[in-house]
Design an enzyme around this catalytic site. Structure first.
Site, PDB file in Angstrom:
ATOM      1  N   ASP A  34       0.866  -1.182   0.000  1.00  0.00           N
ATOM      2  CA  ASP A  34       0.000   0.000   0.000  1.00  0.00           C
ATOM      3  C   ASP A  34       0.903   1.231   0.000  1.00  0.00           C
ATOM      4  O   ASP A  34       2.061   1.154   0.417  1.00  0.00           O
ATOM      5  CB  ASP A  34      -0.903   0.011   1.237  1.00  0.00           C
ATOM      6  CG  ASP A  34      -2.176   0.842   1.032  1.00  0.00           C
ATOM      7  OD1 ASP A  34      -3.274   0.239   0.965  1.00  0.00           O
ATOM      8  OD2 ASP A  34      -2.076   2.084   0.942  1.00  0.00           O
ATOM      9  N   ARG A  89     -19.866   4.357  -9.556  1.00  0.00           N
ATOM     10  CA  ARG A  89     -18.533   3.759  -9.741  1.00  0.00           C
ATOM     11  C   ARG A  89     -17.728   4.601 -10.727  1.00  0.00           C
ATOM     12  O   ARG A  89     -16.521   4.732 -10.603  1.00  0.00           O
ATOM     13  CB  ARG A  89     -18.662   2.333 -10.267  1.00  0.00           C
ATOM     14  CG  ARG A  89     -19.304   1.373  -9.278  1.00  0.00           C
ATOM     15  CD  ARG A  89     -19.473  -0.015  -9.878  1.00  0.00           C
ATOM     16  NE  ARG A  89     -20.098  -0.939  -8.935  1.00  0.00           N
ATOM     17  CZ  ARG A  89     -21.405  -1.174  -8.873  1.00  0.00           C
ATOM     18  NH1 ARG A  89     -22.233  -0.545  -9.686  1.00  0.00           N
ATOM     19  NH2 ARG A  89     -21.888  -2.034  -7.986  1.00  0.00           N
ATOM     20  N   HIS A 176     -19.850  -4.296 -14.859  1.00  0.00           N
ATOM     21  CA  HIS A 176     -20.182  -4.201 -13.441  1.00  0.00           C
ATOM     22  C   HIS A 176     -20.760  -2.821 -13.147  1.00  0.00           C
ATOM     23  O   HIS A 176     -20.181  -2.001 -12.471  1.00  0.00           O
ATOM     24  CB  HIS A 176     -18.915  -4.440 -12.609  1.00  0.00           C
ATOM     25  CG  HIS A 176     -19.148  -4.405 -11.133  1.00  0.00           C
ATOM     26  ND1 HIS A 176     -20.030  -5.247 -10.496  1.00  0.00           N
ATOM     27  CD2 HIS A 176     -18.609  -3.641 -10.163  1.00  0.00           C
ATOM     28  CE1 HIS A 176     -20.011  -4.992  -9.203  1.00  0.00           C
ATOM     29  NE2 HIS A 176     -19.160  -4.016  -8.972  1.00  0.00           N
TER      30      HIS A 176
HETATM   31  P1  A3D Z   1     -10.117   1.139   0.672  1.00  0.00           P
HETATM   32  O1  A3D Z   1     -10.437   0.528   1.977  1.00  0.00           O
HETATM   33  O2  A3D Z   1     -10.132   2.627   0.557  1.00  0.00           O
HETATM   34  O3  A3D Z   1      -8.670   0.600   0.216  1.00  0.00           O
HETATM   35  C1  A3D Z   1      -8.003   1.084  -0.888  1.00  0.00           C
HETATM   36  C2  A3D Z   1      -6.529   1.133  -0.535  1.00  0.00           C
HETATM   37  O4  A3D Z   1      -5.798   1.522  -1.693  1.00  0.00           O
HETATM   38  C3  A3D Z   1      -6.178   2.143   0.571  1.00  0.00           C
HETATM   39  O5  A3D Z   1      -5.534   1.470   1.642  1.00  0.00           O
HETATM   40  C4  A3D Z   1      -5.247   3.136  -0.115  1.00  0.00           C
HETATM   41  O6  A3D Z   1      -4.207   3.620   0.721  1.00  0.00           O
HETATM   42  C5  A3D Z   1      -4.698   2.270  -1.245  1.00  0.00           C
HETATM   43  N1  A3D Z   1      -4.134   3.034  -2.349  1.00  0.00           N
HETATM   44  C6  A3D Z   1      -4.549   4.209  -2.896  1.00  0.00           C
HETATM   45  N2  A3D Z   1      -3.735   4.565  -3.891  1.00  0.00           N
HETATM   46  C7  A3D Z   1      -2.801   3.592  -4.018  1.00  0.00           C
HETATM   47  C8  A3D Z   1      -1.678   3.399  -4.868  1.00  0.00           C
HETATM   48  N3  A3D Z   1      -1.363   4.289  -5.817  1.00  0.00           N
HETATM   49  N4  A3D Z   1      -0.948   2.280  -4.690  1.00  0.00           N
HETATM   50  C9  A3D Z   1      -1.241   1.391  -3.734  1.00  0.00           C
HETATM   51  N5  A3D Z   1      -2.284   1.521  -2.884  1.00  0.00           N
HETATM   52  C10 A3D Z   1      -3.046   2.623  -3.032  1.00  0.00           C
HETATM   53  O7  A3D Z   1     -11.084   0.576  -0.478  1.00  0.00           O
HETATM   54  P2  A3D Z   1     -11.725  -0.907  -0.591  1.00  0.00           P
HETATM   55  O8  A3D Z   1     -10.689  -1.916  -0.238  1.00  0.00           O
HETATM   56  O9  A3D Z   1     -13.028  -0.920   0.105  1.00  0.00           O
HETATM   57  O10 A3D Z   1     -12.034  -0.927  -2.160  1.00  0.00           O
HETATM   58  C11 A3D Z   1     -10.985  -0.958  -3.092  1.00  0.00           C
HETATM   59  C12 A3D Z   1     -11.496  -0.788  -4.515  1.00  0.00           C
HETATM   60  O11 A3D Z   1     -12.352  -1.879  -4.863  1.00  0.00           O
HETATM   61  C13 A3D Z   1     -12.331   0.476  -4.769  1.00  0.00           C
HETATM   62  O12 A3D Z   1     -11.992   1.042  -6.026  1.00  0.00           O
HETATM   63  C14 A3D Z   1     -13.758  -0.055  -4.824  1.00  0.00           C
HETATM   64  O13 A3D Z   1     -14.626   0.761  -5.594  1.00  0.00           O
HETATM   65  C15 A3D Z   1     -13.533  -1.390  -5.468  1.00  0.00           C
HETATM   66  N6  A3D Z   1     -14.616  -2.361  -5.285  1.00  0.00           N
HETATM   67  C16 A3D Z   1     -14.948  -3.107  -6.376  1.00  0.00           C
HETATM   68  C17 A3D Z   1     -15.947  -4.049  -6.275  1.00  0.00           C
HETATM   69  C18 A3D Z   1     -16.301  -4.870  -7.467  1.00  0.00           C
HETATM   70  O14 A3D Z   1     -17.181  -5.688  -7.399  1.00  0.00           O
HETATM   71  C19 A3D Z   1     -15.590  -4.674  -8.714  1.00  0.00           C
HETATM   72  C20 A3D Z   1     -16.614  -4.248  -5.058  1.00  0.00           C
HETATM   73  C21 A3D Z   1     -16.250  -3.476  -3.974  1.00  0.00           C
HETATM   74  C22 A3D Z   1     -15.233  -2.530  -4.094  1.00  0.00           C
END
Ligand code: A3D
Length: 320
Positions: A34, A89, A176
């Site tokens: 991260d 999204r 999606h």
């Molecule tokens: P979150 O808990 O915010 O985690 C994202 C992480 O990414 C954070 O810890 C950030 O520090 C880190 N980050 C940001 N920029 C960078 C970078 N350049 N390099 C490395 N790490 C970085 O989010 P989440 O875990 O809840 O969700 C992550 C993603 O999944 C988001 O884009 C959501 O929209 C997506 N998502 C997709 C689905 C699908 O079904 C496709 C479902 C749920 C969430």
């Protein structure tokens, strides 16, 4: 035999849950990456300290340097920002496209032969951009969405019918987004298609339509409840099923965003379709026949994905 190496890029809500599941299922050793310092190290250590209690063996390493992912067998990408209430999204595209560029560079340098699963939204456009930025062969990179969307539909159906979720299968294709395509005809309870179950009086057409609509909006429902982020338990479980099929050469048939080269009339795009995942990555793309109505729904969904891909090309002309 050396343990497999699983790199999780993004150690947020989904990344942390993925790391825990990899341990519980003993799929391999974990690298959590991260940009936030301390988070991947802290989550890795916390999960490693749960291992003696749960009785699994896996090494956990937290990192802020891409060198740590070197030689990974599987990479699951969740880096970026999730939705907040009121956001679609697609609102995430500007920020997350830049993140995909950075992540793609890291993969290209340190683990170009990994099987890559992208979860970052807007999913179908981000996995497309990640493939371009990383140069990973198209059969080694997929997007996670269909397994989650199908799982949501299966949950709603199992509740409605009061049967085990295990005996409910569902098929959700397309992009999606809220115009994803739940294929009612191919969704069953123990092999009995849903339209037959309506005829048998198990449910009404109205209730079935409402479940389809709830599935389409399933992500938003969770965002509105959580208020601070989006779903993470079911998305993580879904990506793990895909990773497991690759690592164990299970050849499961799963709906995933896969690179299409003419199948379903689509070229140079990632769209949710049924695929076989085995040791070679995407081993087969399954082309099912659509009814006229399903075809229209699929085409509408593909048009939305195309719009997002075009937006990526506008933001970053190097992708055009
Ligand atoms: P979150 O808990 O915010 O985690 C994202 C992480 O990414 C954070 O810890 C950030 O520090 C880190 N980050 C940001 N920029 C960078 C970078 N350049 N390099 C490395 N790490 C970085 O989010 P989440 O875990 O809840 O969700 C992550 C993603 O999944 C988001 O884009 C959501 O929209 C997506 N998502 C997709 C689905 C699908 O079904 C496709 C479902 C749920 C969430």
């Amino acid at each position: 035999m050396a343990r497999k190496k699983i790199a999780l890029i993004g150690a947020g809500q989904i990344g942390g849950t993925l790391a825990h599941l990899v341990g519980l299922k003993e799929l391999g050793d974990v690298v959590l990456f991260d940009i936030a310092e301390g988070i991947p190290q802290g989550k890795g250590l916390d999960i490693a300290e749960s291992a003696p209690v749960d009785g699994f063996d896996a090494k956990y390493k937290g990192a802020n340097d891409y060198a740590a992912i070197e030689g990974a067998d599987v990479i699951i990408v969740t880096a970026g920002v999730p939705r907040k209430p009121g956001m679609s999204r697609d609102d995430l595209i500007g920020i997350n496209l830049k993140v995909m560029e950075a992540v793609g560079g890291g993969i290209k340098q340190y683990a170009p032969n990994a099987f890559v699963i992208c979860i970052t939204n807007p999913l179908d456009a981000m996995v497309w951009a990640l493939q371009k930025f990383s140069g990973v062969r198209p059969e080694k990179i997929v997007g996670m969405a269909g397994v989650l969307d199908s799982a949501r539909f299966r949950h709603f159906l199992a509740e409605e019918f009061n049967v085990s979720v295990e005996d409910v299968t569902a098929f959700v294709l397309g992009g999606h987004g809220d115009d994803m395509v739940p294929l009612v005809r191919y969704s069953t309870v123990a092999g009995i298609p849903l339209p037959d179950l309506v005829k048998m009086g198990w449910t009404s057409q109205e209730k079935l339509d409402a479940m389809v609509e709830r599935t389409r909006k399933g992500g938003g429902e969770i965002v509105n409840l959580l208020k601070t982020g989006s779903a993470f338990y079911a998305p993580a479980a879904s990506a793990i099923a895909m990773a497991e099929s690759y690592l164990k050469d299970k050849k499961r048939v799963l709906p995933c965003a896969a690179y299409l080269t003419g199948q379903y009339g689509v070229k140079d795009m990632f769209v949710g379709v049924p695929i076989v995942i085995g040791e070679n990555g995407v081993e087969r793309i399954v082309e099912v026949e659509f009814s006229a109505e399903e075809k229209a729904m699929f085409e509408k969904s593909v048009a939305s994905v195309q719009g997002l891909v075009d937006a990526c090309k506008q933001i970053n002309p190097a992708l055009a």
